[in-house]
Design a protein around this motif. Structure first.
Motif, PDB file in Angstrom:
ATOM      1  N   VAL A 164       0.829  -1.207   0.000  1.00 17.15           N
ATOM      2  CA  VAL A 164       0.000   0.000   0.000  1.00 17.15           C
ATOM      3  C   VAL A 164       0.866   1.260   0.000  1.00 17.15           C
ATOM      4  N   ALA A 165       2.014   1.204   0.662  1.00 16.41           N
ATOM      5  CA  ALA A 165       2.871   2.389   0.783  1.00 16.41           C
ATOM      6  C   ALA A 165       3.729   2.625  -0.455  1.00 16.41           C
ATOM      7  N   SER A 166       3.796   1.634  -1.365  1.00 16.97           N
ATOM      8  CA  SER A 166       4.695   1.745  -2.514  1.00 16.97           C
ATOM      9  C   SER A 166       4.017   2.494  -3.654  1.00 16.97           C
ATOM     10  N   HIS A 167       3.976   3.815  -3.521  1.00 17.12           N
ATOM     11  CA  HIS A 167       3.313   4.629  -4.542  1.00 17.12           C
ATOM     12  C   HIS A 167       4.248   5.000  -5.691  1.00 17.12           C
ATOM     13  N   GLU A 168       5.552   5.057  -5.430  1.00 18.61           N
ATOM     14  CA  GLU A 168       6.496   5.595  -6.402  1.00 18.61           C
ATOM     15  C   GLU A 168       7.447   4.511  -6.910  1.00 18.61           C
ATOM     16  N   PRO A 169       8.037   4.703  -8.128  1.00 16.36           N
ATOM     17  CA  PRO A 169       9.004   3.737  -8.649  1.00 16.36           C
ATOM     18  C   PRO A 169      10.146   3.511  -7.675  1.00 16.36           C
ATOM     19  N   GLY A 170      10.428   2.263  -7.373  1.00 16.11           N
ATOM     20  CA  GLY A 170      11.529   1.931  -6.478  1.00 16.11           C
ATOM     21  C   GLY A 170      11.173   1.922  -5.014  1.00 16.11           C
ATOM     22  N   SER A 171      10.017   2.445  -4.649  1.00 16.86           N
ATOM     23  CA  SER A 171       9.687   2.549  -3.230  1.00 16.86           C
ATOM     24  C   SER A 171       9.515   1.181  -2.579  1.00 16.86           C
ATOM     25  N   ALA A 172       8.991   0.201  -3.322  1.00 17.34           N
ATOM     26  CA  ALA A 172       8.817  -1.131  -2.753  1.00 17.34           C
ATOM     27  C   ALA A 172      10.155  -1.728  -2.344  1.00 17.34           C
ATOM     28  N   ARG A 173      11.162  -1.536  -3.182  1.00 17.75           N
ATOM     29  CA  ARG A 173      12.480  -2.089  -2.861  1.00 17.75           C
ATOM     30  C   ARG A 173      13.099  -1.358  -1.679  1.00 17.75           C
ATOM     31  N   VAL A 174      12.935  -0.047  -1.628  1.00 14.33           N
ATOM     32  CA  VAL A 174      13.480   0.715  -0.510  1.00 14.33           C
ATOM     33  C   VAL A 174      12.860   0.230   0.797  1.00 14.33           C
ATOM     34  N   LEU A 175      11.540   0.052   0.806  1.00 15.01           N
ATOM     35  CA  LEU A 175      10.860  -0.414   2.015  1.00 15.01           C
ATOM     36  C   LEU A 175      11.310  -1.819   2.401  1.00 15.01           C
ATOM     37  N   ALA A 176      11.465  -2.685   1.395  1.00 15.13           N
ATOM     38  CA  ALA A 176      11.905  -4.051   1.684  1.00 15.13           C
ATOM     39  C   ALA A 176      13.312  -4.063   2.266  1.00 15.13           C
ATOM     40  N   ILE A 177      14.199  -3.231   1.734  1.00 15.93           N
ATOM     41  CA  ILE A 177      15.571  -3.147   2.247  1.00 15.93           C
ATOM     42  C   ILE A 177      15.572  -2.626   3.679  1.00 15.93           C
ATOM     43  N   ALA A 232      16.170   7.237 -14.092  1.00 18.82           N
ATOM     44  CA  ALA A 232      15.503   8.535 -14.291  1.00 18.82           C
ATOM     45  C   ALA A 232      14.133   8.538 -13.612  1.00 18.82           C
ATOM     46  N   ARG A 233      13.380   7.432 -13.738  1.00 18.06           N
ATOM     47  CA  ARG A 233      12.068   7.338 -13.073  1.00 18.06           C
ATOM     48  C   ARG A 233      12.226   7.411 -11.560  1.00 18.06           C
ATOM     49  N   PHE A 234      13.240   6.713 -11.040  1.00 15.65           N
ATOM     50  CA  PHE A 234      13.460   6.704  -9.595  1.00 15.65           C
ATOM     51  C   PHE A 234      13.830   8.095  -9.073  1.00 15.65           C
ATOM     52  N   LEU A 235      14.708   8.792  -9.793  1.00 18.24           N
ATOM     53  CA  LEU A 235      15.147  10.123  -9.341  1.00 18.24           C
ATOM     54  C   LEU A 235      13.997  11.129  -9.398  1.00 18.24           C
ATOM     55  N   ARG A 236      13.148  11.020 -10.428  1.00 17.90           N
ATOM     56  CA  ARG A 236      11.989  11.917 -10.520  1.00 17.90           C
ATOM     57  C   ARG A 236      11.034  11.684  -9.358  1.00 17.90           C
ATOM     58  N   ALA A 237      10.950  10.431  -8.911  1.00 22.89           N
ATOM     59  CA  ALA A 237      10.015  10.097  -7.834  1.00 22.89           C
ATOM     60  C   ALA A 237      10.617  10.310  -6.447  1.00 22.89           C
ATOM     61  N   MET A 238      11.914  10.619  -6.366  1.00 24.81           N
ATOM     62  CA  MET A 238      12.594  10.696  -5.080  1.00 24.81           C
ATOM     63  C   MET A 238      11.920  11.646  -4.079  1.00 24.81           C
ATOM     64  N   PRO A 239      11.542  12.874  -4.449  1.00 25.61           N
ATOM     65  CA  PRO A 239      10.904  13.755  -3.458  1.00 25.61           C
ATOM     66  C   PRO A 239       9.634  13.167  -2.859  1.00 25.61           C
ATOM     67  N   ARG A 240       8.801  12.551  -3.696  1.00 22.80           N
ATOM     68  CA  ARG A 240       7.561  11.950  -3.186  1.00 22.80           C
ATOM     69  C   ARG A 240       7.859  10.706  -2.356  1.00 22.80           C
ATOM     70  N   LEU A 241       8.896   9.955  -2.752  1.00 23.84           N
ATOM     71  CA  LEU A 241       9.285   8.764  -2.005  1.00 23.84           C
ATOM     72  C   LEU A 241       9.734   9.140  -0.593  1.00 23.84           C
ATOM     73  N   VAL A 242      10.569  10.172  -0.480  1.00 19.32           N
ATOM     74  CA  VAL A 242      11.032  10.625   0.829  1.00 19.32           C
ATOM     75  C   VAL A 242       9.856  11.065   1.689  1.00 19.32           C
ATOM     76  N   ARG A 243       8.892  11.758   1.070  1.00 20.59           N
ATOM     77  CA  ARG A 243       7.712  12.200   1.806  1.00 20.59           C
ATOM     78  C   ARG A 243       6.913  11.006   2.327  1.00 20.59           C
ATOM     79  N   ASP A 244       6.760   9.963   1.491  1.00 23.47           N
ATOM     80  CA  ASP A 244       6.009   8.784   1.911  1.00 23.47           C
ATOM     81  C   ASP A 244       6.716   8.060   3.047  1.00 23.47           C
ATOM     82  N   LEU A 245       8.047   7.952   2.968  1.00 21.70           N
ATOM     83  CA  LEU A 245       8.809   7.278   4.017  1.00 21.70           C
ATOM     84  C   LEU A 245       8.705   8.032   5.345  1.00 21.70           C
TER      85      LEU A 245
END
Length: 279
Positions: free
Chosen positions: A199-212, A258-271
């Motif tokens: 549910v928390a994995s809204h952005e590209p790469g976020s699922a892997r970050v959470l799993a790590i 490129a997709r991951f870097l574009r999503a980075m600000p939103r990913l940090v906010r979600d985390l």
């Protein structure tokens, strides 16, 4: 084929849900079938003997534990997604299947008599599927549609019972809470780490970050390496016709970063939101 082998299967989502009135008309991209987990390997082998091939998948099963096997055929226009469990249903697969099977019914479709979920179970499957990405407009629209239908037909008690027998209460809570009477006193269980990550994995790469982040220090380095330098199956799982030459792989790596870097600000906010909520 399953009938000839005596294997219990039923079909979920797709055109049957439209015929039941559980879903608005839409084009299905694949066929979703739920198989008795005890006979999964036998069913897959029979499909392979008929020209079906396993679709490449990301070998990282820690990010999202596997719940299905997808097969494709060169002479068919869509894949078959063979489920042996369903995300959000935490009951052990074989035990869960027995609870699901007794809540199926038969319908005529595509010239076959097919098993499909009974009404309440069909709603539960669709709600859990939409709750994986509840912020998407299409998923929000589907949840609203299912909520109105459940209230109109008085399905809330049946849904609550099914969610309990499949251990799906935590995952389906946001949907069910709106259906139950406000006076209902109920102790909701905690959602699993797998479901919270989905549910928390809204952005590209976020699922892997959470799993790590959730992994032990023993496996973190291997997971990090796989995230930085994914194997070919990661690209082929998205597109079986992906260009896997050296130049093609470099282009896909560049696009992925490129997709991951574009999503980075939103990913940090979600985390940060997860941390503040105590996850």
């Amino acid at each position: 084929m399953a009938d000839s082998l005596g294997i219990r299967v039923f079909f979920i989502k797709g055109p049957a849900s439209v015929l039941q009135g559980l879903r608005q008309a839409k084009l299905s991209a694949d066929v979703d079938v739920f198989v008795d987990p005890a006979r999964l390997d036998e069913l897959l082998q029979a499909l392979r003997e008929r020209g079906w091939h396993d679709r490449p998948v990301d070998p990282d099963s820690r990010t999202f534990p596997k719940h299905s096997v997808t097969v494709h055929h060169s002479e068919w226009p869509c894949c078959i997604d063979v489920h042996f469990r369903f995300p959000g249903m935490e009951k052990p697969p074989r035990v869960c299947f027995e609870s699901l099977w007794v809540n199926t019914e038969t319908i005529a479709l595509a010239g076959q008599q097919m098993r499909i979920p009974a009404r309440e179970l069909g709603v539960l499957f669709l709600a859990l599927h939409a709750l994986r990405e509840p912020l998407l407009p299409a998923c929000r629209q589907e949840l609203d549609y299912l909520g109105e239908l459940a209230r109109r037909e008085g399905l809330s008690e049946g849904l609550l019972g099914l969610a309990g027998t499949t251990d799906a209460l935590a995952a389906v809570r946001p949907f069910l809470e709106d259906l139950l009477p406000k006076t209902t006193s109920f102790v909701w269980p905690e959602a699993s780490v797998e479901w919270r990550n989905r549910v928390a994995s809204h952005e590209p790469g976020s699922a892997r970050v959470l799993a790590i982040l959730h992994a032990t220090w023993r496996v973190k380095p291997r997971m990090l390496w796989g995230a930085l330098f994914p194997p070919p199956e990661v690209f082929l799982g998205t597109n079986i016709y992906a260009d896997m030459s050296m130049a093609g792989r470099l282009r896909q790596h560049r696009a992925r970063w490129a997709r991951f870097l574009r999503a980075m600000p939103r990913l940090v906010r979600d985390l940060r939101g997860l941390k503040s909520s105590g996850d």
